[in-house]
Design a protein around this motif. Sequence first.
Motif, PDB file in Angstrom:
ATOM      1  N   GLN A 155     -14.873   1.461  -4.239  1.00 30.63           N
ATOM      2  CA  GLN A 155     -13.725   0.891  -3.212  1.00 30.63           C
ATOM      3  C   GLN A 155     -15.267   0.751  -2.467  1.00 30.63           C
ATOM      4  OE1 GLN A 155     -12.419   3.423  -4.355  1.00 30.63           O
ATOM      5  NE2 GLN A 155     -10.159   3.124  -5.595  1.00 30.63           N
ATOM      6  N   GLU A 182     -16.178  -7.875   4.797  1.00 32.36           N
ATOM      7  CA  GLU A 182     -16.035  -6.125   4.215  1.00 32.36           C
ATOM      8  C   GLU A 182     -17.140  -4.845   4.514  1.00 32.36           C
ATOM      9  OE1 GLU A 182     -15.622  -8.547  -0.411  1.00 32.36           O
ATOM     10  OE2 GLU A 182     -17.694  -7.575   0.027  1.00 32.36           O
ATOM     11  N   MET A 216       0.467  -0.809   0.596  1.00 39.10           N
ATOM     12  CA  MET A 216       0.127  -0.142  -0.068  1.00 39.10           C
ATOM     13  C   MET A 216       0.918   1.404  -0.189  1.00 39.10           C
ATOM     14  SD  MET A 216      -2.976   0.695   2.392  1.00 39.10           S
ATOM     15  CE  MET A 216      -2.738   2.478   3.413  1.00 39.10           C
ATOM     16  N   TYR A 237      -9.198   6.266  -0.446  1.00 39.45           N
ATOM     17  CA  TYR A 237      -8.926   5.732  -1.947  1.00 39.45           C
ATOM     18  C   TYR A 237      -8.314   6.502  -2.755  1.00 39.45           C
ATOM     19  CZ  TYR A 237     -11.583   2.325   0.383  1.00 39.45           C
ATOM     20  OH  TYR A 237     -12.472   1.297   1.317  1.00 39.45           O
ATOM     21  N   GLN A 268     -13.347  -2.082   0.309  1.00 39.87           N
ATOM     22  CA  GLN A 268     -12.357  -3.295   0.066  1.00 39.87           C
ATOM     23  C   GLN A 268     -11.255  -2.390   0.768  1.00 39.87           C
ATOM     24  OE1 GLN A 268     -10.845  -2.311  -3.933  1.00 39.87           O
ATOM     25  NE2 GLN A 268     -13.007  -2.855  -4.817  1.00 39.87           N
ATOM     26  N   GLN A 269      -9.787  -3.392   1.127  1.00 40.48           N
ATOM     27  CA  GLN A 269      -8.756  -2.933   2.050  1.00 40.48           C
ATOM     28  C   GLN A 269      -9.640  -2.806   3.338  1.00 40.48           C
ATOM     29  OE1 GLN A 269      -7.099  -0.629  -0.436  1.00 40.48           O
ATOM     30  NE2 GLN A 269      -5.898  -1.510   0.861  1.00 40.48           N
ATOM     31  N   ARG A 270     -10.845  -2.770   4.233  1.00 37.29           N
ATOM     32  CA  ARG A 270     -11.284  -2.767   5.873  1.00 37.29           C
ATOM     33  C   ARG A 270     -10.930  -1.968   6.421  1.00 37.29           C
ATOM     34  NH1 ARG A 270     -16.291  -5.977   8.659  1.00 37.29           N
ATOM     35  NH2 ARG A 270     -13.666  -8.045   8.225  1.00 37.29           N
ATOM     36  N   ASP A 271     -10.029  -3.337   7.228  1.00 30.26           N
ATOM     37  CA  ASP A 271      -9.260  -2.931   8.517  1.00 30.26           C
ATOM     38  C   ASP A 271      -8.600  -1.394   8.090  1.00 30.26           C
ATOM     39  OD1 ASP A 271     -10.504  -4.913   8.322  1.00 30.26           O
ATOM     40  OD2 ASP A 271      -8.804  -6.168   9.176  1.00 30.26           O
ATOM     41  N   GLU A 272      -7.844  -1.441   6.882  1.00 33.59           N
ATOM     42  CA  GLU A 272      -6.592  -0.824   6.761  1.00 33.59           C
ATOM     43  C   GLU A 272      -7.774   0.995   7.218  1.00 33.59           C
ATOM     44  OE1 GLU A 272      -6.855  -3.177   4.985  1.00 33.59           O
ATOM     45  OE2 GLU A 272      -4.486  -3.391   4.514  1.00 33.59           O
TER      46      GLU A 272
END
Length: 376
Positions: free
Chosen positions: A278, A349, A1, A375, A300-304
């Motif tokens: 996203q 998600e 990332m 994003y 997308q990239q939920r935890d981040e």
Amino acid sequence: MTTKTPPTKLDVPLLDLKTQYAALKSEIMPVVERVLDGQYMINGPEVGEFECQASGYCNTKFAVGCSSGTDALILAMMALDLKPGDEIITTPFTFFATVGSIHRQGLTPVFVDIDPKTFNFDAEQLEEAVNEKTRAIMPVHLFGQMADMDTVLDVAEKHDLKVIEDAAQSIGAKQNGAPAGSLSDMGCFSFFPSKNLGGAGDGGLITCQDEDLYKRLLMLRNHGAQERYYHDEVGGNFRIDTLQAAYLSIKLKHLDNWHEGRRKNAALYDEHLAGVEQVTTPIIADGNESIYNQYTLRVQQRDELQKYLGEAGVGSAIYYPLCMHEQKCFSYLGNKAGDFPVAEQAAAEVLSIPIYPELTEAQLGHVVETIKAFYA
Ligand SMILES: *Cc1c(COP(=O)(O)O)cnc(C)c1O
């Protein structure tokens, strides 16, 4: 990332109950004082008054206040005389209490996968799960939106099954004009403080249309006694406090306004996040009116993203990170990861963001900008 520039900060908690309370304090305190002065702390007149208002609000003949949403579910199952080993069909994507209370009644939860759009169980799959042990269906109206009750009721009628709605997150939600809790044998509600109608502590309610069932619920709520110290059967202490009922009566008058505020915020998020590829904003099925107990994104990239939001001062939560069929305590049911893939994908998600009605324009704008910045 890629490394992001740190976000700007503004405090946007996931839920702000203090602001709501401050607006109501002058209305609440005299009532609290009146109830305390009266010292009629259990089964005081405010309990019946609240039940009457609540059944009117939910468009049902009867309502029975009780000690929590979990106890509402338990009481509802007790009132149906379900036997150990009987099966109840429900969703694997819900708060633990749905399935925990089925288990605690000695009943067997059976899951069907969810509809990826609404996060509620896919009622079209219900019939495949019916067998000779099936006695009831427990739809959960998740995040403020009702499950497909037409199909639920069709299947229930065809196979002679009872229906208990877990409407803990959905007081005031509607489907083709009918409120949650009004279409089935019983509707179960929670007044946990983070629900749209949040109590001063724990509380719950059961709605029903049948007078015999109503009398049974009243009896079971109070140790199975119709007449004091004479017990026809074994119930429990499932009562709601007088003080709690009085508090909830005050808040119920404001509930539609708060729902409206949440819907307004949801419409703004829908609009401003529409271009972020996203992110998928909540989908409300035709005929449904959501009360947005949660505004739940698929991302997308939920935890981040969640971490980034946190650094920007924005509260968020994952409802729910692990499906019920994958919980350790339910491993005895023999389900495994992969059995309900749509629910499992949702668990990976989803992210719920602040939606409470007191959210300011600046706060909502900050949430949107932070998501877009993540994003970008
Ligand atoms: C909150 C909740 C419950 C339980 O309510 P409590 O009042 O916390 O016992 C049950 N089911 C669902 C879906 C809930 O969200």
